[in-house]
Design a protein around this motif. Sequence first.
Motif, PDB file in Angstrom:
ATOM      1  N   UNK A 225      23.097 -66.223  23.506  1.00 55.93           N
ATOM      2  CA  UNK A 225      23.484 -65.288  21.856  1.00 55.93           C
ATOM      3  C   UNK A 225      24.254 -64.086  21.560  1.00 55.93           C
ATOM      4  N   UNK A 226      25.151 -64.763  20.047  1.00 50.69           N
ATOM      5  CA  UNK A 226      25.951 -63.699  20.080  1.00 50.69           C
ATOM      6  C   UNK A 226      25.680 -63.137  19.158  1.00 50.69           C
ATOM      7  N   UNK A 227      26.198 -62.174  18.652  1.00 47.97           N
ATOM      8  CA  UNK A 227      26.147 -61.168  17.913  1.00 47.97           C
ATOM      9  C   UNK A 227      25.883 -62.118  16.498  1.00 47.97           C
ATOM     10  N   UNK A 228      26.903 -62.507  15.783  1.00 42.15           N
ATOM     11  CA  UNK A 228      26.721 -63.422  15.071  1.00 42.15           C
ATOM     12  C   UNK A 228      24.923 -64.545  14.570  1.00 42.15           C
ATOM     13  N   UNK A 229      24.380 -64.757  16.161  1.00 44.38           N
ATOM     14  CA  UNK A 229      23.271 -65.694  15.954  1.00 44.38           C
ATOM     15  C   UNK A 229      22.410 -63.956  15.459  1.00 44.38           C
ATOM     16  N   UNK A 230      22.411 -63.208  16.259  1.00 45.82           N
ATOM     17  CA  UNK A 230      21.085 -62.034  15.863  1.00 45.82           C
ATOM     18  C   UNK A 230      21.429 -61.649  14.131  1.00 45.82           C
ATOM     19  N   UNK A 231      22.215 -61.361  13.855  1.00 44.71           N
ATOM     20  CA  UNK A 231      22.237 -61.263  12.659  1.00 44.71           C
ATOM     21  C   UNK A 231      21.540 -62.643  11.770  1.00 44.71           C
ATOM     22  N   UNK A 232      22.049 -63.322  11.820  1.00 46.24           N
ATOM     23  CA  UNK A 232      21.549 -64.154  10.953  1.00 46.24           C
ATOM     24  C   UNK A 232      20.108 -64.653  11.746  1.00 46.24           C
ATOM     25  N   UNK A 233      19.229 -64.046  12.524  1.00 52.77           N
ATOM     26  CA  UNK A 233      18.122 -63.640  12.973  1.00 52.77           C
ATOM     27  C   UNK A 233      17.070 -63.058  11.775  1.00 52.77           C
ATOM     28  N   UNK A 234      18.330 -61.588  11.728  1.00 48.61           N
ATOM     29  CA  UNK A 234      17.925 -60.017  11.074  1.00 48.61           C
ATOM     30  C   UNK A 234      17.374 -61.214   9.435  1.00 48.61           C
ATOM     31  N   UNK A 235      17.979 -62.203   9.176  1.00 49.51           N
ATOM     32  CA  UNK A 235      17.987 -62.098   7.679  1.00 49.51           C
ATOM     33  C   UNK A 235      17.381 -63.191   7.430  1.00 49.51           C
ATOM     34  N   UNK A 236      16.607 -63.627   8.314  1.00 48.71           N
ATOM     35  CA  UNK A 236      15.695 -65.004   8.555  1.00 48.71           C
ATOM     36  C   UNK A 236      14.261 -64.165   8.503  1.00 48.71           C
ATOM     37  N   UNK A 237      14.170 -62.899   9.094  1.00 48.13           N
ATOM     38  CA  UNK A 237      13.152 -62.053   9.145  1.00 48.13           C
ATOM     39  C   UNK A 237      13.006 -61.641   7.912  1.00 48.13           C
ATOM     40  N   UNK A 238      14.016 -60.923   7.387  1.00 44.94           N
ATOM     41  CA  UNK A 238      14.527 -59.994   5.999  1.00 44.94           C
ATOM     42  C   UNK A 238      13.800 -60.875   4.957  1.00 44.94           C
ATOM     43  N   UNK A 239      14.447 -62.048   5.194  1.00 41.56           N
ATOM     44  CA  UNK A 239      14.346 -62.706   4.116  1.00 41.56           C
ATOM     45  C   UNK A 239      12.479 -63.620   4.321  1.00 41.56           C
ATOM     46  N   UNK A 240      12.140 -63.533   4.776  1.00 39.43           N
ATOM     47  CA  UNK A 240      10.801 -63.748   5.219  1.00 39.43           C
ATOM     48  C   UNK A 240       9.137 -62.403   4.748  1.00 39.43           C
ATOM     49  N   UNK A 241       9.741 -60.991   4.819  1.00 38.49           N
ATOM     50  CA  UNK A 241       9.760 -60.367   4.879  1.00 38.49           C
ATOM     51  C   UNK A 241       9.481 -60.508   3.048  1.00 38.49           C
ATOM     52  N   UNK A 242      10.807 -60.677   2.165  1.00 36.55           N
ATOM     53  CA  UNK A 242      10.620 -60.793   1.166  1.00 36.55           C
ATOM     54  C   UNK A 242       9.493 -61.753   0.129  1.00 36.55           C
ATOM     55  N   UNK A 243       9.706 -62.993   0.837  1.00 37.64           N
ATOM     56  CA  UNK A 243       8.603 -63.686   0.565  1.00 37.64           C
ATOM     57  C   UNK A 243       6.803 -63.436   0.771  1.00 37.64           C
ATOM     58  N   UNK A 244       7.109 -62.760   2.062  1.00 35.61           N
ATOM     59  CA  UNK A 244       5.546 -62.227   1.774  1.00 35.61           C
ATOM     60  C   UNK A 244       4.730 -61.618   0.794  1.00 35.61           C
ATOM     61  N   UNK A 245       6.540 -61.057  -0.153  1.00 34.28           N
ATOM     62  CA  UNK A 245       6.053 -59.878  -1.748  1.00 34.28           C
ATOM     63  C   UNK A 245       5.397 -60.576  -2.478  1.00 34.28           C
ATOM     64  N   UNK A 246       6.346 -61.829  -2.648  1.00 37.71           N
ATOM     65  CA  UNK A 246       5.761 -63.005  -3.846  1.00 37.71           C
ATOM     66  C   UNK A 246       4.306 -63.547  -4.101  1.00 37.71           C
ATOM     67  N   UNK A 247       3.653 -62.294  -5.546  1.00 41.01           N
ATOM     68  CA  UNK A 247       2.898 -62.037  -6.220  1.00 41.01           C
ATOM     69  C   UNK A 247       2.057 -63.773  -6.056  1.00 41.01           C
TER      70      UNK A 247
END
Length: 112
Positions: A1-23
């Motif tokens: 589990x490298x830091x690059x992968x962790x960042x990618x996962x965090x980015x992924x979570x941020x994307x999902x969070x934003x998508x959940x707020x699309x009206x």
Amino acid sequence: MHSEVRNAKRFQQEVYALVRSIPVGKVTTYGTIARALGAPRHARQVGQALAGMSEDDDAPAHRVVNCSGVLTGEHAFGPPGTMRALLEAEGVTFREDGRVDMARRLWDPGPE
DNA sequence: AGCATGACGCCTA
DNA sequence: ATAGGCGCCATGC
């Protein structure tokens, strides 16, 4: 589990969070999401993040289309036409050429 | 390390 | 308005 992968996962979570707020009844684009997250050159990574979504995720990924209003992620929703059906069921209107009427349906959270 | 791939988008002709 | 070319960047082989 490298830091690059962790960042990618965090980015992924941020994307999902934003998508959940699309009206409901609105759509947004890969590039719009990337800009909102402060990563204007990562539109492709947004698509990549959505492609990696698991079945049980509640994020309404069908509300994400490309900047031209084309349903480029259509293949991830089962039988052809499913993504469009989901959007129409929410009141999203389409042009005669099959593209989403972006002028009226685009949702942009702006930079936060 | 190099090369191909992709749910992208801007610029140009 | 639209089709092609090209830049971008994470991933996988």
